[in-house]
Design a protein around this motif. Structure first.
Motif, PDB file in Angstrom:
ATOM      1  N   GLU A  59      43.678  79.348  28.321  1.00  0.00           N
ATOM      2  CA  GLU A  59      43.052  79.506  27.009  1.00  0.00           C
ATOM      3  C   GLU A  59      43.882  78.913  25.881  1.00  0.00           C
ATOM      4  O   GLU A  59      43.334  78.484  24.861  1.00  0.00           O
ATOM      5  N   ASP A  60      45.211  78.899  26.046  1.00  0.00           N
ATOM      6  CA  ASP A  60      46.058  78.424  24.953  1.00  0.00           C
ATOM      7  C   ASP A  60      46.357  76.927  25.027  1.00  0.00           C
ATOM      8  O   ASP A  60      47.191  76.421  24.278  1.00  0.00           O
ATOM      9  N   VAL A  61      45.696  76.217  25.917  1.00  0.00           N
ATOM     10  CA  VAL A  61      45.857  74.761  25.986  1.00  0.00           C
ATOM     11  C   VAL A  61      44.763  74.110  25.146  1.00  0.00           C
ATOM     12  O   VAL A  61      43.567  74.313  25.385  1.00  0.00           O
ATOM     13  N   ALA A  62      45.168  73.336  24.157  1.00  0.00           N
ATOM     14  CA  ALA A  62      44.215  72.689  23.255  1.00  0.00           C
ATOM     15  C   ALA A  62      43.609  71.454  23.917  1.00  0.00           C
ATOM     16  O   ALA A  62      44.240  70.802  24.756  1.00  0.00           O
ATOM     17  N   LEU A  63      42.397  71.124  23.522  1.00  0.00           N
ATOM     18  CA  LEU A  63      41.705  69.937  24.014  1.00  0.00           C
ATOM     19  C   LEU A  63      41.551  68.937  22.883  1.00  0.00           C
ATOM     20  O   LEU A  63      40.973  69.245  21.835  1.00  0.00           O
ATOM     21  N   HIS A  64      42.075  67.725  23.102  1.00  0.00           N
ATOM     22  CA  HIS A  64      41.921  66.631  22.147  1.00  0.00           C
ATOM     23  C   HIS A  64      41.047  65.549  22.778  1.00  0.00           C
ATOM     24  O   HIS A  64      41.136  65.292  23.976  1.00  0.00           O
ATOM     25  N   TYR A  65      40.226  64.925  21.940  1.00  0.00           N
ATOM     26  CA  TYR A  65      39.407  63.813  22.402  1.00  0.00           C
ATOM     27  C   TYR A  65      40.094  62.500  22.058  1.00  0.00           C
ATOM     28  O   TYR A  65      40.491  62.270  20.903  1.00  0.00           O
ATOM     29  N   ALA A  66      40.241  61.627  23.062  1.00  0.00           N
ATOM     30  CA  ALA A  66      40.833  60.303  22.864  1.00  0.00           C
ATOM     31  C   ALA A  66      39.750  59.356  22.361  1.00  0.00           C
ATOM     32  O   ALA A  66      38.869  58.932  23.124  1.00  0.00           O
ATOM     33  N   VAL A  67      39.802  59.015  21.089  1.00  0.00           N
ATOM     34  CA  VAL A  67      38.734  58.247  20.446  1.00  0.00           C
ATOM     35  C   VAL A  67      38.537  56.887  21.105  1.00  0.00           C
ATOM     36  O   VAL A  67      37.428  56.348  21.124  1.00  0.00           O
ATOM     37  N   LYS A  68      39.610  56.326  21.671  1.00  0.00           N
ATOM     38  CA  LYS A  68      39.486  54.996  22.268  1.00  0.00           C
ATOM     39  C   LYS A  68      38.470  54.953  23.405  1.00  0.00           C
ATOM     40  O   LYS A  68      37.926  53.895  23.717  1.00  0.00           O
ATOM     41  N   ALA A  69      38.179  56.084  24.027  1.00  0.00           N
ATOM     42  CA  ALA A  69      37.209  56.094  25.123  1.00  0.00           C
ATOM     43  C   ALA A  69      35.829  55.703  24.639  1.00  0.00           C
ATOM     44  O   ALA A  69      35.109  54.946  25.311  1.00  0.00           O
ATOM     45  N   ASN A  70      35.442  56.220  23.467  1.00  0.00           N
ATOM     46  CA  ASN A  70      34.148  55.875  22.872  1.00  0.00           C
ATOM     47  C   ASN A  70      34.160  56.323  21.417  1.00  0.00           C
ATOM     48  O   ASN A  70      34.119  57.518  21.134  1.00  0.00           O
ATOM     49  N   PRO A  71      34.217  55.379  20.478  1.00  0.00           N
ATOM     50  CA  PRO A  71      34.310  55.724  19.057  1.00  0.00           C
ATOM     51  C   PRO A  71      32.963  55.761  18.323  1.00  0.00           C
ATOM     52  O   PRO A  71      32.939  55.689  17.090  1.00  0.00           O
TER      53      PRO A  71
END
Length: 407
Positions: A59-71
């Motif tokens: 639960e304490d692991v944050a999720l970031h989206y890598a914009v380079k995959a699809n902007p």
């Protein structure tokens, strides 16, 4: 004969046997949104992926989206409330986030210009430093602009991600700072009064073996603890990278992220003391959006040459370079492909699908078995949600642009 790839299980046929994306039959989608080619992204698949990540990971692991995959801007707006932050690789990607309700943003990538660093520092986002020289430039620019810079150190680790489609650790690299030089740089940043934000440790991408990711995450946490101990400073945050892959080809097996999450929970429970208060994050792009996208291109001509049947479409590698095999494949293999109006039909013939460009490289599917297709039928190429349009030479031969839609 080459197989037609692995079509994601999320896509289904309607009562007439035609492919649907979201609530749309493909022919209706193409008619509603204008001419093909079209990239269609299914928002429900993206949301389900994010929900699965949340359930599988600590639960304490944050999720970031890598914009380079699809902007694609509507996709970014859709994802924003579902993730904890974004990772960018250029100021252009930061501009794509303008107007998006963002939380944390971090900026990685080698050879950042002074203008890019200035823009990042003014925005208050975290800059992942790729070299000591970049660190000195960032500190000098921040002093000149009278801002306190948010700086993290991208670490070039002494290990890689086994089985990765692209390895980015355990070797000489333009990315990050060799791990044995990191503690001295951390002390330099702290002594200079910077807001040191921690470590970014990225080892590779497109991994399908859970055990390889588990091993790499364990090693990454241990390395972060060692670096923190040597620098005599606990990192506020550690970006564990990503690397979660998706199946494209026959024989590929989906990643067991539940196993990865269970092991990560244990690794974080036993983390070094220096990391007790550290916020951990994982950055994902392809795994979140790759299987949600479909490239739709219409057959313009059916042609037989020397006994071989070609389906020639209005699309091509200028929109979907990866499907042509010219984006990271050592040996070309076919992406998952279907004839959209005959999605549930059995294969009848062997065909080769090409685009409209005057180059033999414009090969979308080589010698695959598909249902009989005719002029006007739409070809669907799957796994097109990541590194599709944005990773393709869209200006090549000045062909019309492909549309993008979120459904």
């Amino acid at each position: 004969m080459k197989a037609a790839g692995l079509i994601p299980n999320d896509f289904h046929a309607d009562s007439d046997g035609a492919l649907t994306i979201g609530r749309w039959r493909v022919e209706a989608l193409a008619s509603e949104e204008g001419p093909t080619p079209i990239f269609a992204y299914d928002s429900a698949i993206v949301a389900a992926r994010i929900a699965r990540f949340r359930k599988a990971m600590p639960e304490d692991v944050a999720l970031h989206y890598a914009v380079k995959a699809n902007p694609f801007a509507p996709l970014l707006r859709f994802i924003a409330p579902l993730v904890d932050g974004f990772d960018i690789a250029s100021i252009g990607e930061l501009e794509r986030l303008h107007g998006v309700d963002t939380k944390a943003i971090s900026f990685a990538g080698p050879a950042k210009s002074d203008a890019a660093l200035e823009a990042a520092l003014c925005s208050g986002i975290t800059v992942n430093l790729e070299s000591e020289q970049e660190a000195e430039r960032a500190l000098a620019l921040a002093e000149r602009m009278s801002v306190r810079p948010s700086l993290a150190v991208r670490v070039n680790p002494p290990f890689g991600l086994k089985g990765a489609g692209m390895k980015m650790g355990g070797l000489a690299s333009p990315f990050g700072i060799d791990h044995d030089r990191v503690p001295a740089l951390v002390r330099r940043l702290i002594d200079a009064g910077a807001d040191w934000r921690g470590f970014h440790i990225f080892c590779g991408s497109q991994a399908l073996q859970a055990e390889a990711l588990i091993e790499t995450q364990r090693a990454t946490i241990a390395l972060a603890g060692e670096l923190a101990n040597e620098a005599a400073a606990s990192p506020p945050a550690v970006n564990l990278g990503g690397g979660f892959g998706i199946p494209y080809f026959p024989g590929d097996q989906p990643l067991d992220i539940e196993a990865v999450g269970a092991a990560l929970r244990e690794s974080l429970r036993d983390r070094p003391q220096q990391l007790e208060t550290t916020q951990f994050s994982i950055e994902l792009g392809r795994w979140l959006v790759g299987e949600a996208g479909v490239y739709l291109t219409r057959i313009v001509e059916r042609k037989v040459s020397r006994g071989r049947t070609f389906l020639i479409t209005d699309g091509g590698l200028h929109h979907m370079l990866a499907a042509s095999g010219n984006f990271g494949q050592l040996l070309r293999r076919n992406y998952p492909i279907a004839i959209a109006p005959k999605f549930s039909d059995e294969p009848e013939e062997e065909v080769t699908v090409t685009g409209c460009l005057c180059t033999p490289l414009d090969l979308l599917a080589d010698s695959v078995r598909l249902p009989r297709a005719d002029v006007g039928d739409i070809v669907a190429i799957f796994c097109a949600g990541a590194y599709g349009l944005s990773a393709s030479p869209i200006s090549f031969l000045s062909q019309p642009a492909a549309r993008e839609i979120l459904v």
